[in-house]
Scaffold this motif. Structure first.
Motif, PDB file in Angstrom:
ATOM      1  N   GLU A  81       0.851  -1.193   0.000  1.00 52.35           N
ATOM      2  CA  GLU A  81       0.000   0.000   0.000  1.00 52.35           C
ATOM      3  C   GLU A  81       0.886   1.243   0.000  1.00 52.35           C
ATOM      4  O   GLU A  81       1.760   1.383   0.856  1.00 52.35           O
ATOM      5  CB  GLU A  81      -0.918   0.002   1.225  1.00 52.35           C
ATOM      6  N   ASP A  82       0.659   2.137  -0.965  1.00 56.47           N
ATOM      7  CA  ASP A  82       1.554   3.284  -1.128  1.00 56.47           C
ATOM      8  C   ASP A  82       0.808   4.599  -1.341  1.00 56.47           C
ATOM      9  O   ASP A  82       1.259   5.481  -2.033  1.00 56.47           O
ATOM     10  CB  ASP A  82       2.534   3.032  -2.273  1.00 56.47           C
ATOM     11  N   LYS A  83      -0.357   4.732  -0.701  1.00 55.89           N
ATOM     12  CA  LYS A  83      -1.138   5.974  -0.788  1.00 55.89           C
ATOM     13  C   LYS A  83      -0.920   6.839   0.448  1.00 55.89           C
ATOM     14  O   LYS A  83      -1.794   7.582   0.872  1.00 55.89           O
ATOM     15  CB  LYS A  83      -2.629   5.658  -0.950  1.00 55.89           C
ATOM     16  N   CYS A  84       0.250   6.748   1.016  1.00 53.94           N
ATOM     17  CA  CYS A  84       0.648   7.537   2.179  1.00 53.94           C
ATOM     18  C   CYS A  84       0.910   8.978   1.741  1.00 53.94           C
ATOM     19  O   CYS A  84       1.505   9.200   0.675  1.00 53.94           O
ATOM     20  CB  CYS A  84       1.919   6.919   2.755  1.00 53.94           C
ATOM     21  N   PRO A  85       0.505   9.967   2.513  1.00 52.53           N
ATOM     22  CA  PRO A  85       0.842  11.347   2.154  1.00 52.53           C
ATOM     23  C   PRO A  85       2.359  11.553   2.095  1.00 52.53           C
ATOM     24  O   PRO A  85       3.097  11.088   2.975  1.00 52.53           O
ATOM     25  CB  PRO A  85       0.224  12.175   3.285  1.00 52.53           C
ATOM     26  N   LYS A  97       5.816   9.180  -6.024  1.00 56.72           N
ATOM     27  CA  LYS A  97       5.186   9.142  -7.353  1.00 56.72           C
ATOM     28  C   LYS A  97       3.677   9.350  -7.248  1.00 56.72           C
ATOM     29  O   LYS A  97       3.082  10.043  -8.080  1.00 56.72           O
ATOM     30  CB  LYS A  97       5.484   7.812  -8.037  1.00 56.72           C
ATOM     31  N   ASN A  98       3.033   8.780  -6.240  1.00 55.52           N
ATOM     32  CA  ASN A  98       1.587   8.941  -6.070  1.00 55.52           C
ATOM     33  C   ASN A  98       1.203  10.358  -5.668  1.00 55.52           C
ATOM     34  O   ASN A  98       0.106  10.806  -5.968  1.00 55.52           O
ATOM     35  CB  ASN A  98       1.049   7.938  -5.049  1.00 55.52           C
ATOM     36  N   GLY A  99       2.083  11.048  -4.947  1.00 50.53           N
ATOM     37  CA  GLY A  99       1.892  12.464  -4.641  1.00 50.53           C
ATOM     38  C   GLY A  99       0.655  12.799  -3.820  1.00 50.53           C
ATOM     39  O   GLY A  99       0.039  13.842  -4.021  1.00 50.53           O
ATOM     40  N   ILE A 100       0.304  11.958  -2.865  1.00 51.81           N
ATOM     41  CA  ILE A 100      -0.872  12.229  -2.023  1.00 51.81           C
ATOM     42  C   ILE A 100      -0.566  13.424  -1.113  1.00 51.81           C
ATOM     43  O   ILE A 100       0.449  13.447  -0.419  1.00 51.81           O
ATOM     44  CB  ILE A 100      -1.245  10.994  -1.169  1.00 51.81           C
TER      45      ILE A 100
END
Length: 133
Positions: A91-95, A119-122
């Motif tokens: 899981e990589d949706k960490c801010p 990369k996800n940039g949350i």
């Protein structure tokens, strides 16, 4: 680390709120010298998805790490599994802001996970009014 479970009837899987998730985290992880510094809740939108919580934690020695917690609520039971950033969670949706609170990566898994998080940039925002910091 494996999955842990116990009876839980405060909410169903898809209507678990950020407030309930934070209450759960305080009970399970904010103890024994560990302290929650930041909280982020990625709510499941379908029964086949897990609720995911990201916590910046301070350990008893004063070091910070990120704890990722996967959560399923099924038939009045809560099931959860936690892993820290050194394990390189799937899981990589960490801010992204949470990474600034950590020391340097300690493993290849951690470094690769941080790249995916960036990369996800949350963007972090307070999900609960009283959590404002």
């Amino acid at each position: 680390m494996g999955w842990t479970s116990f009876a839980y009837n405060k909410a169903r899987h898809l209507n678990w709120t950020a407030e309930q998730a934070l209450e759960f985290c305080h009970k399970e992880f904010n103890r024994d010298g560990y302290h929650i510094l930041k909280f982020w809740y990625d709510k499941a939108t379908h029964l086949t998805e897990r609720n995911v919580i990201y916590l910046v934690m301070k350990d008893p020695d004063g070091d910070n790490f990120i704890l990722t917690v996967l959560v399923d609520i099924i038939e009045d039971n809560i099931f959860y599994k936690e892993m820290d950033n050194s394990m390189g969670s799937v899981e990589d949706k960490c801010p992204v802001e949470f990474l600034k609170m950590l020391p340097e990566a300690v493993s290849v898994y951690d470094a690769e996970w941080r790249k995916r998080v960036i990369k996800n940039g949350i963007i972090y925002h307070n999900q609960i009014a009283e959590l404002a910091q």
